[in-house]
Design a protein around this motif. Structure first.
Motif, mmCIF file in Angstrom:
data_model
loop_
_atom_site.group_PDB
_atom_site.id
_atom_site.type_symbol
_atom_site.label_atom_id
_atom_site.label_comp_id
_atom_site.label_asym_id
_atom_site.label_seq_id
_atom_site.Cartn_x
_atom_site.Cartn_y
_atom_site.Cartn_z
ATOM 1 N N GLY A 181 -51.813 101.511 -34.653
ATOM 2 C CA GLY A 181 -52.838 102.059 -33.810
ATOM 3 C C GLY A 181 -53.127 103.201 -33.943
ATOM 4 O O GLY A 181 -52.798 103.910 -35.444
ATOM 5 N N TRP B 268 -55.213 96.890 -27.631
ATOM 6 C CA TRP B 268 -55.552 97.508 -26.260
ATOM 7 C C TRP B 268 -56.417 99.224 -26.262
ATOM 8 O O TRP B 268 -56.702 99.508 -27.727
ATOM 9 N N CYS C 218 -55.139 100.321 -30.199
ATOM 10 C CA CYS C 218 -54.812 99.311 -31.247
ATOM 11 C C CYS C 218 -54.828 98.156 -31.184
ATOM 12 O O CYS C 218 -55.457 97.709 -30.435
ATOM 13 N N TYR D 278 -48.288 98.981 -23.814
ATOM 14 C CA TYR D 278 -49.617 99.881 -23.650
ATOM 15 C C TYR D 278 -49.328 100.592 -22.767
ATOM 16 O O TYR D 278 -48.999 99.818 -21.204
ATOM 17 N N PRO D 279 -49.895 101.992 -22.717
ATOM 18 C CA PRO D 279 -49.692 102.025 -23.708
ATOM 19 C C PRO D 279 -48.312 102.194 -24.456
ATOM 20 O O PRO D 279 -47.497 102.879 -24.065
ATOM 21 N N PRO D 280 -48.416 101.260 -26.372
ATOM 22 C CA PRO D 280 -47.464 102.126 -26.979
ATOM 23 C C PRO D 280 -47.189 104.116 -27.041
ATOM 24 O O PRO D 280 -47.671 104.689 -26.520
#
Length: 125
Positions: free
Chosen positions: A34, A58, A49, A105-107
């Motif tokens: 990421g 993503w 990511c 997502y989002p992480p």
């Protein structure tokens, strides 16, 4: 296990930069990667990511169409190509890695176990 982010610097609005994230001590092809950034006075946010296979990516809406991620497993390096840079892209950029698959997502920053030291990107005329 180390990640080394590099490539930051001062760039004019509309310019481009390529950030690199080089790994040592482990093979990046076994890790999800990421890219995060932390603007001055703000929280760290995920922007892009990529899965360990490279098949899944993503990105945040704020970088859509301007940033792209790629990985070169032979060089054990992940890249973030940034173009059409804006002043609001000014931030410290971090790369992160985790050997568990990222499933949301989002992480969140806590989803990644390993972090590089950050590289400063300043977009200003």
């Amino acid at each position: 296990v180390q990640l080394q982010a590099s490539g930051g610097g001062l760039v004019q609005p509309g310019g481009s930069l390529r950030l690199s994230c080089a790994a040592s001590g482990f093979s990046l092809d076994h890790y999800d990667i990421g890219w995060f950034r932390q603007p001055p006075g703000k929280e760290r946010e995920a922007i892009y990511c990529i899965s360990r296979s490279g098949d899944s990516t993503w990105y945040a809406d704020s970088v859509k169409g301007r940033f792209t991620i790629s990985r070169d497993n032979a060089k054990n390096t992940v890249y973030l190509q940034m173009s059409s840079l804006k002043p609001e892209d000014t931030a410290v950029y971090y790369c992160a890695a985790d050997d568990d698959s990222i499933v949301r997502y989002p992480p969140a920053p806590g989803d990644y176990d390993y972090w590089g030291q950050g590289t400063l990107v300043t977009v200003s005329s």
